[in-house]
Design a protein around this motif. Structure first.
Motif, PDB file in Angstrom:
ATOM      1  N   THR A   1       1.134  -1.408   0.199  1.00  0.00           N
ATOM      2  CA  THR A   1      -0.049   0.745  -0.033  1.00  0.00           C
ATOM      3  C   THR A   1       0.420   1.161   0.106  1.00  0.00           C
ATOM      4  O   THR A   1       2.417   1.010   0.599  1.00  0.00           O
ATOM      5  N   ASP A   2       0.060   2.411  -0.681  1.00  0.00           N
ATOM      6  CA  ASP A   2       1.137   3.422  -0.527  1.00  0.00           C
ATOM      7  C   ASP A   2       1.189   4.370   1.015  1.00  0.00           C
ATOM      8  O   ASP A   2       2.754   4.406   0.944  1.00  0.00           O
ATOM      9  N   ALA A   3       0.787   3.407   2.274  1.00  0.00           N
ATOM     10  CA  ALA A   3       1.634   3.977   3.534  1.00  0.00           C
ATOM     11  C   ALA A   3       2.398   2.964   4.166  1.00  0.00           C
ATOM     12  O   ALA A   3       3.502   3.255   4.216  1.00  0.00           O
ATOM     13  N   GLU A   4       2.015   1.751   3.670  1.00  0.00           N
ATOM     14  CA  GLU A   4       3.407   1.152   3.736  1.00  0.00           C
ATOM     15  C   GLU A   4       4.818   1.605   3.323  1.00  0.00           C
ATOM     16  O   GLU A   4       5.965   1.103   3.508  1.00  0.00           O
ATOM     17  N   LEU A   5       4.504   2.146   1.944  1.00  0.00           N
ATOM     18  CA  LEU A   5       5.727   2.259   0.975  1.00  0.00           C
ATOM     19  C   LEU A   5       6.186   3.264   1.907  1.00  0.00           C
ATOM     20  O   LEU A   5       7.395   3.854   2.118  1.00  0.00           O
ATOM     21  N   GLU A   6       5.087   4.035   2.139  1.00  0.00           N
ATOM     22  CA  GLU A   6       5.578   6.196   2.924  1.00  0.00           C
ATOM     23  C   GLU A   6       6.338   5.472   4.297  1.00  0.00           C
ATOM     24  O   GLU A   6       7.405   6.146   4.727  1.00  0.00           O
ATOM     25  N   GLU A   7       5.936   4.351   5.166  1.00  0.00           N
ATOM     26  CA  GLU A   7       6.515   3.941   6.185  1.00  0.00           C
ATOM     27  C   GLU A   7       8.240   3.397   5.755  1.00  0.00           C
ATOM     28  O   GLU A   7       8.839   4.186   6.825  1.00  0.00           O
ATOM     29  N   LEU A   8       8.390   2.692   4.751  1.00  0.00           N
ATOM     30  CA  LEU A   8      10.625   2.601   4.103  1.00  0.00           C
ATOM     31  C   LEU A   8      10.396   3.732   3.784  1.00  0.00           C
ATOM     32  O   LEU A   8      11.699   3.815   3.478  1.00  0.00           O
ATOM     33  N   GLY A   9       9.995   4.909   4.004  1.00  0.00           N
ATOM     34  CA  GLY A   9      10.808   6.332   3.142  1.00  0.00           C
ATOM     35  C   GLY A   9      10.419   6.103   1.606  1.00  0.00           C
ATOM     36  O   GLY A   9      11.691   7.074   1.251  1.00  0.00           O
ATOM     37  N   ILE A  10       9.727   5.336   0.848  1.00  0.00           N
ATOM     38  CA  ILE A  10       9.096   5.414  -0.661  1.00  0.00           C
ATOM     39  C   ILE A  10       8.285   6.499  -0.679  1.00  0.00           C
ATOM     40  O   ILE A  10       7.390   6.492  -0.417  1.00  0.00           O
ATOM     41  N   ASP A  11       8.107   7.049  -1.650  1.00  0.00           N
ATOM     42  CA  ASP A  11       7.138   7.900  -2.158  1.00  0.00           C
ATOM     43  C   ASP A  11       6.798   7.768  -3.579  1.00  0.00           C
ATOM     44  O   ASP A  11       7.336   6.918  -3.820  1.00  0.00           O
ATOM     45  N   PRO A  12       5.617   6.690  -3.186  1.00  0.00           N
ATOM     46  CA  PRO A  12       4.664   6.404  -4.069  1.00  0.00           C
ATOM     47  C   PRO A  12       5.030   6.573  -5.968  1.00  0.00           C
ATOM     48  O   PRO A  12       4.446   6.055  -6.294  1.00  0.00           O
TER      49      PRO A  12
END
Length: 89
Positions: A63-74
């Motif tokens: 999910t976008d939230a999971e990516l953001e949590e890892l420091g990745i801009d969706p």
């Protein structure tokens, strides 16, 4: 190159397994998916999981939230029109 048959007909459920530099390498011939493991069992277990992921039988897109949590801009998490690197082909 060797070919595999069952009852005289080719089959699609063939794997290849070999040892290389203290690693066992397992390859699903039909899909081309290849994995490794420190033991034969580990290589085969990894192959089962990798083939299931390849076929979409397990796993999901993050999910976008999971990516953001890892420091990745969706928005940056796409390949667009670029070819994947050779290692991913």
């Amino acid at each position: 190159m060797a070919t595999s048959t069952r009852d005289g007909a080719p089959h699609e459920d063939e794997i290849r397994l070999w040892r290389e530099d203290n690693w066992w390498i397992a390859k699903d011939v039909e899909t081309g998916v290849t994995t490794q493991g420190k033991s034969r069992d580990a290589a085969l277990e990894n192959l089962d999981e990798a083939v299931a992921l390849y076929r979409g039988e397990i796993g999901r897109e993050p999910t976008d939230a999971e990516l953001e949590e890892l420091g990745i801009d969706p928005a940056d998490n796409t390949t667009g029109d670029e070819e994947p690197p050779d290692v991913l082909k």
